[in-house]
Design a protein around this motif. Structure first.
Motif, PDB file in Angstrom:
ATOM      1  N   GLN A   1       0.821  -1.229   0.000  1.00 44.43           N
ATOM      2  CA  GLN A   1       0.000   0.000   0.000  1.00 44.43           C
ATOM      3  C   GLN A   1       0.846   1.267   0.000  1.00 44.43           C
ATOM      4  OE1 GLN A   1       0.460  -1.974   2.602  1.00 44.43           O
ATOM      5  NE2 GLN A   1       1.450  -0.484   3.955  1.00 44.43           N
TER       6      GLN A   1
ATOM      7  N   LYS B   1      -4.098  -1.841  -9.207  1.00 48.35           N
ATOM      8  CA  LYS B   1      -4.693  -2.515  -8.046  1.00 48.35           C
ATOM      9  C   LYS B   1      -4.627  -4.031  -8.127  1.00 48.35           C
ATOM     10  CE  LYS B   1      -7.511   1.122  -6.130  1.00 48.35           C
ATOM     11  NZ  LYS B   1      -8.828   1.542  -5.634  1.00 48.35           N
TER      12      LYS B   1
ATOM     13  N   VAL C   1      -3.123  -0.397  -3.216  1.00 51.32           N
ATOM     14  CA  VAL C   1      -4.405  -0.343  -2.519  1.00 51.32           C
ATOM     15  C   VAL C   1      -5.054   1.022  -2.752  1.00 51.32           C
ATOM     16  CG1 VAL C   1      -5.496  -0.492  -0.241  1.00 51.32           C
ATOM     17  CG2 VAL C   1      -3.512  -1.936  -0.775  1.00 51.32           C
ATOM     18  N   HIS C   2      -4.199   2.040  -2.818  1.00 49.58           N
ATOM     19  CA  HIS C   2      -4.707   3.402  -2.903  1.00 49.58           C
ATOM     20  C   HIS C   2      -4.445   4.013  -4.278  1.00 49.58           C
ATOM     21  CE1 HIS C   2      -5.269   2.910   1.294  1.00 49.58           C
ATOM     22  NE2 HIS C   2      -3.976   2.788   1.536  1.00 49.58           N
TER      23      HIS C   2
ATOM     24  N   ASN D   1     -11.607   2.461 -11.430  1.00 47.32           N
ATOM     25  CA  ASN D   1     -11.235   1.495 -10.393  1.00 47.32           C
ATOM     26  C   ASN D   1     -10.693   2.196  -9.147  1.00 47.32           C
ATOM     27  OD1 ASN D   1     -11.428  -1.277  -9.920  1.00 47.32           O
ATOM     28  ND2 ASN D   1      -9.241  -1.615 -10.221  1.00 47.32           N
ATOM     29  N   THR D   2     -11.226   3.369  -8.847  1.00 45.84           N
ATOM     30  CA  THR D   2     -10.781   4.093  -7.651  1.00 45.84           C
ATOM     31  C   THR D   2     -11.862   4.004  -6.570  1.00 45.84           C
ATOM     32  OG1 THR D   2     -11.472   6.181  -8.675  1.00 45.84           O
ATOM     33  CG2 THR D   2      -9.177   5.569  -8.906  1.00 45.84           C
TER      34      THR D   2
ATOM     35  N   PRO E   1      -9.104  -5.715  -4.065  1.00 46.67           N
ATOM     36  CA  PRO E   1      -9.264  -5.234  -2.692  1.00 46.67           C
ATOM     37  C   PRO E   1     -10.743  -5.218  -2.286  1.00 46.67           C
ATOM     38  CG  PRO E   1      -7.927  -3.694  -3.982  1.00 46.67           C
ATOM     39  CD  PRO E   1      -8.481  -4.709  -4.933  1.00 46.67           C
TER      40      PRO E   1
ATOM     41  N   GLY F   1      -9.892   2.460  -2.165  1.00 45.92           N
ATOM     42  CA  GLY F   1      -8.685   3.000  -1.524  1.00 45.92           C
ATOM     43  C   GLY F   1      -8.911   4.403  -0.993  1.00 45.92           C
TER      44      GLY F   1
END
Ligand SMILES: Nc1nc2c(c(=O)[nH]1)N[C@H]1C(S)=C(S)[C@@H](COP(=O)(O)OP(=O)(O)OC[C@H]3O[C@@H](n4cnc5c(=O)[nH]c(N)nc54)[C@H](O)[C@@H]3O)O[C@H]1N2
Ligand SMILES: Nc1nc2c(c(=O)[nH]1)N[C@H]1C(S)=C(S)[C@@H](COP(=O)(O)OP(=O)(O)OC[C@H]3O[C@@H](n4cnc5c(=O)[nH]c(N)nc54)[C@H](O)[C@@H]3O)O[C@H]1N2
Ligand code: SF4
Ligand SMILES: [Mo]
Length: 729
Positions: A128, A151, A157-158, A371-372, A402, A406
């Motif tokens: 991360q 990701k 992760v973020h 994908n955020t 995840p 994130g």
């Protein structure tokens, strides 16, 4: 639409070797073919007809038969090709050496270094500790690939995007109210309303071609503009209300209270299609005319007039942009607008709607596919069924997805400060200019162990800070799709060669995947066209289902297609403009829209004796785009705006400080001091000043506060003081 002349197939020509760069195109060269593509600046999504000679762009004109712009474009669109040949284009990867000097490097050396540094950080601090910041200005295929690669392939992760600065508020407001991030309108609604209410929006500058659509409205509409400034749009409106900054929420609660008290609401609609109206009505009961007049600074009569006009309209549409979204209470303010539309039944019919106009050319693509905050395709990271579905479509193990979204942009920046983030990959956004409280932001970026920036230009404020700069092709130099404000998916294409070794972002992501060792995961993402097929499958069954769009050729032939367009949709897409919620069914499981309320909060940084003025920021002209990395490269556009930073100040405040126009002044906030030219004008109210965002210094002043739900920065109100330092002769 692909047109053919002289027997050449344009697409084949683009693949052909040889050709010349834009800078070398001889003057008055005769085009031999044309091809249409969507403009790469704002979310209006105009179509431009690019004129080609031997497969290379030699000029452009606005497309005449596209349902969005119908033959017109703004100055940025007309000049879109001119900025590609700029001398400061990044033409090779630039690696900073041990002495801190940036040196040109091969792609191989650049990518090896990137992978080595990011992997090193991850092994020391955990996966991360490397994050990414993306954009609403790349093709959907590209931003989806970046999100998936970062990701699922690289273990990040973020990751977030510049759409956080812009649209996060609308996303959250819609999701909570409608159950999905679904702007409901189609542009024809501009022409079909008899009352249009624009809130915190200056479309004359920011969406000029949409404003053209308003001007084409044949119903002699009443146009309300609600903006503390007398903007270009306000000057053309039939009515202008100038409430105190950030008092809109109180204003709309007051208007709602009046509508309810006078029985001017649509009980049938409320009962059939919404929830929580009674508690909403009770909660806004304290917003009496007197109180709202006091809080907004508007006359009671003006507030009543707005309520009466909404009641009197048969087709009332509400439109909002950054004056609402960029606020510490943006989500609830946006929902106070949505609530007005719901309670008066002004939604799902022609000329109505609670309509957030989005900003960047592909902010809408980013909202669904980056994908955020959302898992690819508007899915939910926290939902195991969604993770399983996405994993199946991508042919990957669901375990790599995840189980939560994130950090937001501001949390990533704070994460660097807290030493949780050590490596950052910034793609197609200019953080060191556009992020709030710039001095602090730059200091924080400077603390990273490794910063990779991927941009068209080597000279942006952020590119100059990079340890590694990856040279990117821009609009016009690559293929893909954008989604515009009315949910219309349109094509962009390669009509020019990127300079030097610059590559399309899509190609860069594919290379990074190979060097990272996860290339196998993205084999099916062979090309943007192949990626589009994956995006389609990801959208299946979602409110944004586009499984009915066969391929790029169908988009070309149709004048773009609005989502949703599920498989089996039969109507000729170009002719059928689609608005949402015509059946009154929303995306919450019970099918009902929600009324959401919260009491307005005071300004985080109210003016005081030392900083007595409120600073507003925003767009300054139709010819300037954001941080000006592109628009400043056009000689034509440069003639259309002031080269130097200026601050608009009311004559009352100017007099109190012995200022006249063109004086050089210091503008100071708690965070910094900048130098600007004074422009004395009644366009701002006493006690307020305005500085366009396009100049590098503006965000040195702004205050890093955020909406608690959307985490969108509150760019539009902080306390400053102004002092004359010299009069210019
Ligand atoms: N020429 C040009 N066009 C652009 C862009 C560009 O950079 N240049 N950027 C694009 C992007 S990404 C975006 S997001 C859009 C933005 O488009 P807009 O949102 O229309 O532009 P802004 O000027 O940022 O803000 C709009 C107005 O909000 C007002 N405002 C500030 N505070 C308040 C308030 O508290 N209440 C109310 N009611 N109004 C307030 C400001 O005075 C300003 O006139 O433009 C897009 N189009
Ligand atoms: N004070 C204040 N600040 C604001 C705002 C405000 O109203 N007031 N508005 C905010 C809003 S709404 C927004 S959207 C942001 C915008 O802020 P940014 O996203 O930082 O602004 P841009 O100048 O659009 O930056 C885009 C970058 O991508 C590069 N680029 C362009 N095309 C490509 C491409 O195809 N590939 C790659 N890799 N790079 C490319 C450009 O050169 C540029 O460096 O600013 C925010 N900041
Ligand atoms: S209005 Fe927006 S999409 Fe249309 S030409 Fe101008 S910048 Fe491009
Ligand atoms: Mo934006």
């Amino acid at each position: 639409m692909l047109r053919q002349r002289d027997g050449h197939l344009t697409r084949d020509l683009l693949r052909a070797p040889g050709g010349f760069g834009l800078g070398q195109v001889p003057a008055r060269v005769k085009p031999d073919a044309t091809t249409d593509m969507v403009c790469g600046y704002c979310s209006t999504g105009c179509s431009l007809t690019v004129h080609l000679r031997d497969g290379e762009a030699v000029g452009l004109t606005p497309a005449v038969d596209y349902p969005v712009n119908r033959g017109v474009a703004c100055p940025k669109g007309w000049e879109a090709l001119a900025v590609l040949g700029a001398g400061d284009r990044a033409t090779a990867p630039l690696l900073r050496d041990a002495g801190g000097v940036r040196r040109a490097a091969s792609w191989d050396a650049a990518l090896r270094t990137m992978v080595e540094r990011f992997r090193g950080i991850q092994s020391r601090h955990g996966p991360q500790a490397v994050a990414f910041l993306g954009t609403g200005q790349m093709a959907t295929e590209e931003l989806a690939l970046l999100g998936a690669l970062a990701k699922f392939g690289m273990g990040m992760v973020h990751g977030d995007g510049n759409t956080r600065q812009c649209m996060a508020t609308s996303v959250v407001a819609y999701k909570q109210a409608f159950g999905f991030d679904a702007p409901p309108y189609t542009y024809r609604d501009f022409e079909e309303s008899d009352v249009l209410v624009f809130v915190g929006a200056n479309p004359c500058l920011a969406h000029p071609i949409l404003w053209e659509r308003v001007l084409r409205n044949p119903h002699d509409p009443t146009v309300f503009v609600i903006d503390p400034r007398v903007t270009e749009t306000a000057m053309q409106a039939t009515e202008h209300l100038a409430p105190r900054p950030k008092s809109d929420q109180a204003l709309f609660y007051g208007v709602a209270r009046l509508l309810i008290a006078r029985g001017w609401i649509d009980r049938g609609y409320i009962e059939a299609h919404t929830r929580d109206f009674d508690s909403y009505a009770a909660a806004i009961e304290p917003f009496t005319l007197e109180r709202v007049s006091d809080e907004t600074g508007l006359e009671e009569r003006a507030i009543e007039h707005l309520a009466e006009t909404i009641h009197g309209g048969r087709r009332v549409s509400f439109w909002w942009t950054m004056g609402v979204n960029q606020s510490y209470q943006g989500v609830r303010t946006a929902q106070s607008i949505i609530s007005l539309a719901l309670m008066t039944g002004n939604i799902g019919r022609p000329g109505t709607g609670a309509n957030s106009i989005t900003g960047q050319c592909n902010a809408m693509g980013s909202r669904l596919f980056s994908n955020t905050t959302n898992l690819l395709g508007g899915h939910d990271f926290a939902n195991p069924d969604h993770r399983e579905k996405v994993a199946q479509v991508l042919g990957i193990d669901a375990g790599v997805i995840p189980a939560q979204g994130g950090w937001a942009y501001n949390e990533i920046i704070e994460g660097i400060l807290r030493e949780r983030i050590k490596g950052l990959w910034i793609v197609c956004t200019n953080t060191a200019h556009s992020w709030i409280n710039q001095g602090q932001a730059r200091d924080i970026l400077g603390r990273l162990d490794y910063l990779v920036v991927q941009d068209m230009y080597a000279t942006t404020e952020t590119a100059r800070m990079a340890d590694l700069l990856l040279p990117a092709a821009g609009w016009g130099e690559k293929d893909g799709t954008f989604i515009n404000s009315e949910r219309r998916i349109g094509r962009i294409r390669k009509v020019a060669r990127a300079p030097g070794q610059a590559l399309a972002d899509f190609a860069i992501f594919k290379l990074v995947a190979e060097y990272w060792g996860c290339g196998g995961m993205f084999r099916a993402w062979e090309s943007p066209a192949a990626a589009f097929q994956i995006l389609k499958r990801l959208s299946a069954g979602q409110p944004c289902d586009i499984t009915g769009i066969a391929d790029y050729e169908m988009l070309d032939a149709s004048g773009g297609i609005q989502w949703p367009f599920p498989a089996g949709q039969s109507a000729a897409p170009a002719r059928t403009e689609r608005r949402l919620f015509e059946d009154g069914r929303y995306h919450h499981p019970d099918g009902r829209a929600r009324f959401l309320h919260e009491d307005p909060r005071p300004l985080p940084e109210p003016p005081n004796e030392r900083f007595p003025l409120l600073l507003l920021t925003g767009r300054g002209s139709a010819a300037q785009w954001h941080t000006q990395t592109r628009t400043a490269k056009s000689a034509v556009l440069r003639k259309l705006y002031p080269a130097e930073i200026y601050v608009e100040v009311n004559p009352v405040d100017a007099k109190a400080r012995s200022l006249t126009s063109n004086d050089t002044v210091h503008v100071e906030s708690r965070r910094g001091r900048i130098t600007a030219r004074a422009f004395v004008s009644r366009s701002v109210q006493p006690g307020q000043v305005f500085i366009p965002m396009h100049y590098e210094a503006t965000n040195r002043l702004t205050d890093a506060v955020f909406d608690p739900y959307s985490k969108q920065p509150s760019y539009k109100a902080c306390a400053v003081e102004l002092r004359r330092i010299a009069a210019l002769g």
